[in-house]
Design an enzyme around this catalytic site. Structure first.
Site, PDB file in Angstrom:
ATOM      1  N   HIS A 117      35.080  29.804  60.093  1.00 33.83           N
ATOM      2  CA  HIS A 117      34.584  31.065  59.532  1.00 33.83           C
ATOM      3  C   HIS A 117      34.573  32.222  60.525  1.00 33.83           C
ATOM      4  O   HIS A 117      33.998  33.276  60.251  1.00 33.83           O
ATOM      5  CB  HIS A 117      33.170  30.826  58.971  1.00 33.83           C
ATOM      6  N   LYS A 119      35.699  35.493  62.473  1.00 32.24           N
ATOM      7  CA  LYS A 119      36.418  36.717  62.099  1.00 32.24           C
ATOM      8  C   LYS A 119      36.431  37.601  63.328  1.00 32.24           C
ATOM      9  O   LYS A 119      35.571  38.452  63.505  1.00 32.24           O
ATOM     10  CB  LYS A 119      35.718  37.420  60.942  1.00 32.24           C
ATOM     11  N   ASP A 124      43.773  42.705  74.332  1.00 31.53           N
ATOM     12  CA  ASP A 124      43.983  42.937  75.766  1.00 31.53           C
ATOM     13  C   ASP A 124      42.848  42.384  76.622  1.00 31.53           C
ATOM     14  O   ASP A 124      42.575  42.906  77.712  1.00 31.53           O
ATOM     15  CB  ASP A 124      44.193  44.426  76.053  1.00 31.53           C
TER      16      ASP A 124
END
Length: 176
Positions: A117, A119, A124
């Site tokens: 789950h 996200k 960089d």
């Protein structure tokens, strides 16, 4: 652990970045975005557009065409891209997994958990994007979601990198 080199790297990273819940210094900047209709997708696309060397993605659901296109554009600029997606992306009807693989971006599937789950995007190794925001059209247009863009907090980014690498060790390459 399948690969002893990866195991060694993870041990070193663990030593360097404690996996404990110890407080981290509040450094850098934080921008907050909310949906629906809060410009979250645009904010993500803008950050991807600034990437110079690398974008690491962990996503539960990833169907946003603008975000997928921005990632492909970054790859065309020479940015190294890699994604770890939830197992639902391997079987979903509309997903960026196939799209990304078709343009040469490595996609791994994390099927180790009931739901992967996360996200996040790490850009960089300096910019962290995280929150409840799924990288989907519905998240932008219909859902009540949030997203933070955090810059200038190296210890926090390192914790997220450690988490990313941990999940990478048990994820498997996506095959269409």
């Amino acid at each position: 652990m399948k690969n002893p080199i990866i195991a060694f790297v993870l041990v070193i990273m663990f030593i360097a970045v404690s996996a404990s819940a110890a407080p981290l210094p509040a450094t850098g900047t934080v921008e907050a975005f909310f949906s629906p209709q809060g410009g979250v997708t645009e904010a993500v696309v803008n950050e991807i557009g600034k990437a110079r060397t690398e974008i690491l993605v962990q996503a539960y659901s990833f169907t946003s065409k603008p975000i997928a296109k921005a990632i492909v554009d970054a790859r065309k600029r020479g940015v190294r891209i890699e994604a770890i997606l939830d197992k639902s992306n391997a079987t979903a009807r509309y997903t960026a997994a196939t799209f990304l693989v078709n343009v040469g971006i490595p996609v791994l599937i994390d099927a180790e958990h009931a739901i992967a789950h996360n996200k996040i995007m790490i850009i960089d190794r300096a910019t962290l994007i995280t929150g409840s925001f799924n990288f989907t059209k519905a998240a932008e247009e219909k859902n009540a979601e949030n997203l933070l863009i955090i810059k200038g907090n190296k210890p926090l980014v390192e914790k997220y990198l450690y988490n990313y690498e941990t999940h990478k060790t048990h994820a498997t390459p996506y095959t269409r």
